[in-house]
Design a protein around this motif. Structure first.
Motif, PDB file in Angstrom:
ATOM      1  N   VAL A 197       0.848  -1.195   0.000  1.00 31.86           N
ATOM      2  CA  VAL A 197       0.000   0.000   0.000  1.00 31.86           C
ATOM      3  C   VAL A 197       0.879   1.239   0.000  1.00 31.86           C
ATOM      4  O   VAL A 197       2.046   1.196   0.384  1.00 31.86           O
ATOM      5  CB  VAL A 197      -0.950   0.034   1.224  1.00 31.86           C
ATOM      6  N   SER A 198       0.307   2.357  -0.436  1.00 33.40           N
ATOM      7  CA  SER A 198       1.011   3.633  -0.395  1.00 33.40           C
ATOM      8  C   SER A 198      -0.019   4.748  -0.304  1.00 33.40           C
ATOM      9  O   SER A 198      -1.227   4.509  -0.361  1.00 33.40           O
ATOM     10  CB  SER A 198       1.890   3.823  -1.632  1.00 33.40           C
ATOM     11  N   LYS A 199       0.458   5.969  -0.196  1.00 34.78           N
ATOM     12  CA  LYS A 199      -0.409   7.141  -0.132  1.00 34.78           C
ATOM     13  C   LYS A 199      -0.753   7.669  -1.529  1.00 34.78           C
ATOM     14  O   LYS A 199      -1.510   8.620  -1.666  1.00 34.78           O
ATOM     15  CB  LYS A 199       0.261   8.248   0.699  1.00 34.78           C
ATOM     16  N   ILE A 200      -0.168   7.062  -2.545  1.00 38.86           N
ATOM     17  CA  ILE A 200      -0.388   7.484  -3.921  1.00 38.86           C
ATOM     18  C   ILE A 200      -1.378   6.538  -4.591  1.00 38.86           C
ATOM     19  O   ILE A 200      -1.164   5.324  -4.631  1.00 38.86           O
ATOM     20  CB  ILE A 200       0.930   7.506  -4.717  1.00 38.86           C
ATOM     21  N   SER A 201      -2.450   7.080  -5.123  1.00 32.39           N
ATOM     22  CA  SER A 201      -3.452   6.260  -5.785  1.00 32.39           C
ATOM     23  C   SER A 201      -2.920   5.705  -7.098  1.00 32.39           C
ATOM     24  O   SER A 201      -2.251   6.405  -7.860  1.00 32.39           O
ATOM     25  CB  SER A 201      -4.707   7.092  -6.051  1.00 32.39           C
ATOM     26  N   SER A 202      -3.200   4.434  -7.357  1.00 30.38           N
ATOM     27  CA  SER A 202      -2.772   3.810  -8.611  1.00 30.38           C
ATOM     28  C   SER A 202      -3.625   2.574  -8.859  1.00 30.38           C
ATOM     29  O   SER A 202      -4.342   2.101  -7.958  1.00 30.38           O
ATOM     30  CB  SER A 202      -1.290   3.416  -8.548  1.00 30.38           C
ATOM     31  N   GLU A 203      -3.537   2.055 -10.054  1.00 29.47           N
ATOM     32  CA  GLU A 203      -4.273   0.833 -10.377  1.00 29.47           C
ATOM     33  C   GLU A 203      -3.687  -0.337  -9.591  1.00 29.47           C
ATOM     34  O   GLU A 203      -2.465  -0.472  -9.474  1.00 29.47           O
ATOM     35  CB  GLU A 203      -4.168   0.550 -11.879  1.00 29.47           C
ATOM     36  N   VAL A 204      -4.567  -1.172  -9.050  1.00 22.70           N
ATOM     37  CA  VAL A 204      -4.114  -2.303  -8.237  1.00 22.70           C
ATOM     38  C   VAL A 204      -3.636  -3.437  -9.148  1.00 22.70           C
ATOM     39  O   VAL A 204      -4.352  -3.862 -10.059  1.00 22.70           O
ATOM     40  CB  VAL A 204      -5.241  -2.816  -7.322  1.00 22.70           C
ATOM     41  N   ILE A 205      -2.445  -3.922  -8.886  1.00 21.31           N
ATOM     42  CA  ILE A 205      -1.900  -5.081  -9.601  1.00 21.31           C
ATOM     43  C   ILE A 205      -2.199  -6.322  -8.764  1.00 21.31           C
ATOM     44  O   ILE A 205      -1.798  -6.402  -7.599  1.00 21.31           O
ATOM     45  CB  ILE A 205      -0.387  -4.947  -9.815  1.00 21.31           C
ATOM     46  N   THR A 206      -2.925  -7.280  -9.323  1.00 18.75           N
ATOM     47  CA  THR A 206      -3.262  -8.516  -8.616  1.00 18.75           C
ATOM     48  C   THR A 206      -2.580  -9.695  -9.298  1.00 18.75           C
ATOM     49  O   THR A 206      -2.679  -9.860 -10.521  1.00 18.75           O
ATOM     50  CB  THR A 206      -4.779  -8.740  -8.591  1.00 18.75           C
ATOM     51  N   GLU A 207      -1.874 -10.496  -8.496  1.00 21.67           N
ATOM     52  CA  GLU A 207      -1.133 -11.633  -9.028  1.00 21.67           C
ATOM     53  C   GLU A 207      -1.472 -12.893  -8.238  1.00 21.67           C
ATOM     54  O   GLU A 207      -2.014 -12.827  -7.136  1.00 21.67           O
ATOM     55  CB  GLU A 207       0.376 -11.369  -8.951  1.00 21.67           C
ATOM     56  N   LYS A 208      -1.110 -14.026  -8.793  1.00 23.21           N
ATOM     57  CA  LYS A 208      -1.302 -15.318  -8.134  1.00 23.21           C
ATOM     58  C   LYS A 208       0.020 -16.074  -8.129  1.00 23.21           C
ATOM     59  O   LYS A 208       0.713 -16.124  -9.155  1.00 23.21           O
ATOM     60  CB  LYS A 208      -2.368 -16.132  -8.867  1.00 23.21           C
ATOM     61  N   LEU A 209       0.375 -16.623  -6.980  1.00 21.48           N
ATOM     62  CA  LEU A 209       1.605 -17.402  -6.864  1.00 21.48           C
ATOM     63  C   LEU A 209       1.281 -18.757  -6.243  1.00 21.48           C
ATOM     64  O   LEU A 209       0.742 -18.827  -5.141  1.00 21.48           O
ATOM     65  CB  LEU A 209       2.626 -16.664  -5.995  1.00 21.48           C
ATOM     66  N   VAL A 210       1.600 -19.825  -6.960  1.00 18.20           N
ATOM     67  CA  VAL A 210       1.444 -21.187  -6.456  1.00 18.20           C
ATOM     68  C   VAL A 210       2.831 -21.723  -6.116  1.00 18.20           C
ATOM     69  O   VAL A 210       3.746 -21.660  -6.941  1.00 18.20           O
ATOM     70  CB  VAL A 210       0.759 -22.101  -7.498  1.00 18.20           C
TER      71      VAL A 210
END
Length: 234
Positions: A197-210
């Protein structure tokens, strides 16, 4: 049996009163975006694992803090036996009491979380795995004071606690930048979330790790690639 966990470029000495090397810590050490960091704060350093991994991956100065004196003693030994001892400082202090004129562009933690479980009797394990000493609200509140304007905070939590973290972060003006959902194998449910997280708004990157293909120690190519700079087996 030797009480040391050996990585390719450093070793971690263990102690019964300090949490051992675990997958959560290794994941934080590999997933944090630290390559361009100048100053990193590692909260609850334990054996110093994450600090050492980030020192290997960056040129940053790293400040590691822990409230457990034995953890600090072990972490200092591990740091002093590493190639990066000049860049890592370990201090026996709580986050709440940590005052620094320096701001950090990267704050990391493998935080305590088993708040509703039966608590272990050893006080050190209690500190390492229960949130009595560092609640989510405090982690975010005190980290915010130490964070550069464009800095980021990265943590790892089980699913339930990760949602609590995200909810509280949002209420305190933080924006989620990245979520990595972690699965033990392809047939299991998600058990952890690595969150930045940060104080700067941005698009969320969602990943999956198995982590594993199915059999014990049969690791996925993705996990091997992520950790190959560290684990001797890879």
């Amino acid at each position: 049996m030797e009480n040391v966990f050996r990585f390719k470029k450093f070793s971690i000495q263990h102690h019964p009163e300090v949490m051992k090397v675990g997958t959560d810590g290794v994941l934080v050490g590999t997933l944090v975006n630290c390559e361009n960091s100048k100053n990193i704060l590692d909260i609850g350093t334990g054996t110093g694992l994450i600090a050492l991994m980030l020192a290997q991956r960056s040129d940053a100065n790293i400040y590691s803090i822990d409230i457990n004196p034995k953890a600090v003693e072990i972490a200092r030994k591990n740091v002093n036996n590493s190639p990066w001892k000049e860049r890592i400082k370990v201090e026996n202090i709580s986050l709440q009491a940590f005052n620094s004129q320096k701001k950090f562009d990267c704050i990391v933690s493998n935080p305590p979380f088993f708040s509703e479980d039966v608590k272990p009797t050893a006080s050190s394990r209690k500190q390492a795995r229960h949130n009595d000493d560092l609640k989510v609200e405090e982690l975010l509140h005190y980290s915010e004071k130490l964070l550069e304007e464009v800095g980021q905070i990265s943590v790892i939590y089980p699913i339930k606690q990760s949602q609590i973290f995200l909810d509280i972060a949002g209420k305190n003006g933080f924006y989620c930048k990245r979520i990595v959902e972690i699965y033990p194998n392809f047939n299991s449910d998600c058990v952890r979330r690595f969150i930045t997280v940060s104080k700067i708004s941005s698009e969320v990157i969602t990943e999956k790790l198995v982590i594993e293909n199915g059999k014990r120690h049969d690791y996925t190519e993705e996990y091997i690639n992520l950790t190959r700079d560290f684990y001797l087996a890879f």
